[in-house]
Scaffold this active site. Structure first.
Site, short mmCIF file in Angstrom:
data_model
loop_
_atom_site.label_atom_id
_atom_site.label_comp_id
_atom_site.label_asym_id
_atom_site.label_seq_id
_atom_site.Cartn_x
_atom_site.Cartn_y
_atom_site.Cartn_z
N GLY A 9 0.83 -1.22 0.00
CA GLY A 9 0.00 0.00 0.00
C GLY A 9 0.85 1.25 0.00
N ALA A 10 1.91 1.24 -0.83
CA ALA A 10 2.84 2.38 -0.84
C ALA A 10 2.42 3.47 -1.84
CB ALA A 10 4.24 1.88 -1.16
N GLY A 13 -1.35 7.59 0.99
CA GLY A 13 -1.55 7.68 2.43
C GLY A 13 -0.38 7.25 3.30
N ARG A 35 -1.51 0.43 -8.34
CA ARG A 35 -1.47 1.51 -9.34
C ARG A 35 -0.04 1.76 -9.81
NH1 ARG A 35 -5.25 5.50 -5.87
NH2 ARG A 35 -4.34 4.24 -4.22
N TYR A 151 -15.56 -3.89 8.61
CA TYR A 151 -14.22 -3.27 8.65
C TYR A 151 -13.59 -3.52 10.03
CZ TYR A 151 -10.38 0.05 8.66
OH TYR A 151 -9.13 0.62 8.77
N PRO A 181 -3.70 3.23 14.23
CA PRO A 181 -4.04 4.66 14.16
C PRO A 181 -5.54 4.89 14.29
CG PRO A 181 -2.81 3.92 12.20
CD PRO A 181 -3.32 2.70 12.91
N VAL A 184 -6.88 9.20 10.19
CA VAL A 184 -5.75 9.78 9.47
C VAL A 184 -6.27 10.32 8.14
CG1 VAL A 184 -3.39 9.38 8.63
CG2 VAL A 184 -4.34 7.87 10.40
P1 NDP Z 1 -5.22 4.93 1.42
O1 NDP Z 1 -6.50 4.64 0.73
O2 NDP Z 1 -4.64 6.29 1.27
O3 NDP Z 1 -4.12 3.85 1.01
C1 NDP Z 1 -4.44 2.49 0.92
C2 NDP Z 1 -3.27 1.76 0.27
O4 NDP Z 1 -3.59 0.36 0.24
C3 NDP Z 1 -3.04 2.21 -1.16
O5 NDP Z 1 -1.66 2.34 -1.39
C4 NDP Z 1 -3.62 1.07 -1.97
O6 NDP Z 1 -2.85 0.92 -3.18
C5 NDP Z 1 -3.39 -0.14 -1.07
N1 NDP Z 1 -4.34 -1.20 -1.37
C6 NDP Z 1 -5.69 -1.18 -1.19
N2 NDP Z 1 -6.23 -2.30 -1.66
C7 NDP Z 1 -5.21 -3.05 -2.16
C8 NDP Z 1 -5.15 -4.31 -2.79
N3 NDP Z 1 -6.24 -5.05 -3.05
N4 NDP Z 1 -3.94 -4.79 -3.18
C9 NDP Z 1 -2.82 -4.06 -2.96
N5 NDP Z 1 -2.82 -2.85 -2.36
C10 NDP Z 1 -4.01 -2.35 -1.98
O7 NDP Z 1 -5.47 4.62 2.96
P2 NDP Z 1 -4.53 4.68 4.27
O8 NDP Z 1 -3.17 5.07 3.93
O9 NDP Z 1 -5.27 5.44 5.28
O10 NDP Z 1 -4.60 3.14 4.69
C11 NDP Z 1 -3.46 2.35 4.93
C12 NDP Z 1 -3.76 1.38 6.06
O11 NDP Z 1 -4.02 2.11 7.25
C13 NDP Z 1 -4.99 0.50 5.83
O12 NDP Z 1 -4.71 -0.80 6.30
C14 NDP Z 1 -6.06 1.16 6.70
O13 NDP Z 1 -7.03 0.25 7.09
C15 NDP Z 1 -5.19 1.63 7.85
N6 NDP Z 1 -5.76 2.68 8.67
C16 NDP Z 1 -6.17 3.87 8.12
C17 NDP Z 1 -6.70 4.86 8.95
C18 NDP Z 1 -7.22 6.15 8.41
O14 NDP Z 1 -8.00 6.81 9.11
N7 NDP Z 1 -6.81 6.59 7.23
C19 NDP Z 1 -6.77 4.67 10.39
C20 NDP Z 1 -6.35 3.37 10.85
C21 NDP Z 1 -5.85 2.44 10.01
P3 NDP Z 1 -3.45 0.61 -4.63
O15 NDP Z 1 -4.84 1.15 -4.68
O16 NDP Z 1 -2.49 1.26 -5.57
O17 NDP Z 1 -3.39 -0.88 -4.71
C1 8X3 Z 2 -9.59 3.83 10.10
C2 8X3 Z 2 -10.10 4.61 11.26
O1 8X3 Z 2 -12.20 5.29 12.54
O2 8X3 Z 2 -12.38 5.07 10.14
O3 8X3 Z 2 -9.21 2.56 10.46
O4 8X3 Z 2 -12.19 3.11 11.49
S1 8X3 Z 2 -11.80 4.49 11.33
#
Ligand code: NDP
Ligand code: 8X3
Length: 251
Positions: A9-10, A13, A35, A151, A181, A184
């Site tokens: 997921g690089a 975010g 992507r 979720y 977290p 975010v």
């Molecule tokens: P983003 O949507 O900004 O990033 C998500 C990343 O995950 C992207 O790089 C995406 O890449 C990758 N991803 C999603 N689905 C797939 C897939 N099927 N295969 C490979 N890669 C995948 O979200 P965040 O940065 O916020 O999320 C990152 C992590 O943090 C997640 O696990 C999320 O649950 C967790 N998190 C987020 C919070 C928030 O409030 N934002 C809070 C707590 C936890 P691509 O689409 O290019 O594949």
């Molecule tokens: C992402 C944070 O509050 O949307 O894991 O579940 S929340």
């Protein structure tokens, strides 16, 4: 010697911010995501400061996950740090209205995908008796909130897997820990609300949410501790957030 970190997921975010922070701090990085254009753009940016390799795969694609990791070029084949970050929420509905495709996506990506990537990398860590795995959970791994049902279940599974991994890999000297977290500001809500940017923006209105760079800093802190220190489980929220349902907003 430079350590190599593989980040799932690089492309966005938390994962993208972590790649930038670790690159600045002299780690070699394997960027993963679906992507390809974003992977290439980040590779171009970060190649100025460190060695970067990209792997384009959907974490649900078991075969491609295992093949891609098995075929890494020699200079990237020793993975010191695995950051299991790829994941998203899909939808936010009461359980009775939940979309089965959303449920499948969350379980398949957040839980099974994390397991596939881990399974592909753990054997080399066991062989070397070293390695560090960081699982990105969520406050949703610790508590359930209305309409968060599946979720939250997927993230509770990440919490359980994190604990199980730590126990099972303990005899092999591998560090395992989770970072959980709160809210975010990333593309997370845009994905959850299927591209509805107005609805997504409202999630972060009226308070200062965490930024992806805040989590990246914490990940860097965690991976840069001396070997005898393992940060096993860490919850981080913005100051305005007290729980999944309590956020001090000035609207
Ligand atoms: P983003 O949507 O900004 O990033 C998500 C990343 O995950 C992207 O790089 C995406 O890449 C990758 N991803 C999603 N689905 C797939 C897939 N099927 N295969 C490979 N890669 C995948 O979200 P965040 O940065 O916020 O999320 C990152 C992590 O943090 C997640 O696990 C999320 O649950 C967790 N998190 C987020 C919070 C928030 O409030 N934002 C809070 C707590 C936890 P691509 O689409 O290019 O594949
Ligand atoms: C992402 C944070 O509050 O949307 O894991 O579940 S929340």
């Amino acid at each position: 010697m430079k350590k190599t970190a593989l980040i799932t997921g690089a492309t966005s975010g938390i994962g993208q911010a972590t790649a930038r922070t670790l690159a600045k701090n002299n780690y070699k990085i394997i960027l993963c995501g679906r992507r390809a254009n974003r992977l290439e753009a980040l590779k171009t940016e970060l190649s100025e400061i460190t060695e970067i390799h990209t792997l384009e795969f959907d974490v649900r694609d078991k075969k491609k996950v295992f093949e891609s990791i098995a075929l890494l070029p020699k200079e990237f084949s020793t993975i010191d740090i695995l950051i299991n970050n790829a994941g998203n929420a899909h939808g936010m509905d009461p359980i009775q209205n939940g979309d089965i495709d959303d449920w499948d996506a969350m379980i398949d990506i957040n839980v099974k995908g994390l397991l596939y990537v881990s399974k592909a990398i753990i054997p080399q860590m066991i062989a070397r008796e070293s390695g560090h795995i960081i699982n990105i959970g969520s406050t949703a791994a610790k508590e359930v909130y209305p309409n968060g049902n599946v979720y939250c279940a997927s993230k509770h599974a990440v919490d359980a897997i994190n604990q199980g991994m730590r126990m099972d890999l303990n005899p092999h000297g591998i560090r395992v820990g989770a970072i959980h977290p709160g809210m975010v500001a990333t593309e997370f809500s845009e994905v959850r609300f299927k591209g509805d940017t107005d609805r997504a923006a409202k999630v972060y209105q009226g308070f200062q949410p965490l930024q992806p760079e805040d989590i990246a800093d914490i990940i860097h802190f965690v991976v840069s501790r001396p070997y005898h220190v393992n940060i096993a489980d860490l919850i981080v929220m913005s100051t305005a957030q007290a729980s999944s349902t309590i956020v001090k907003k000035n609207l």
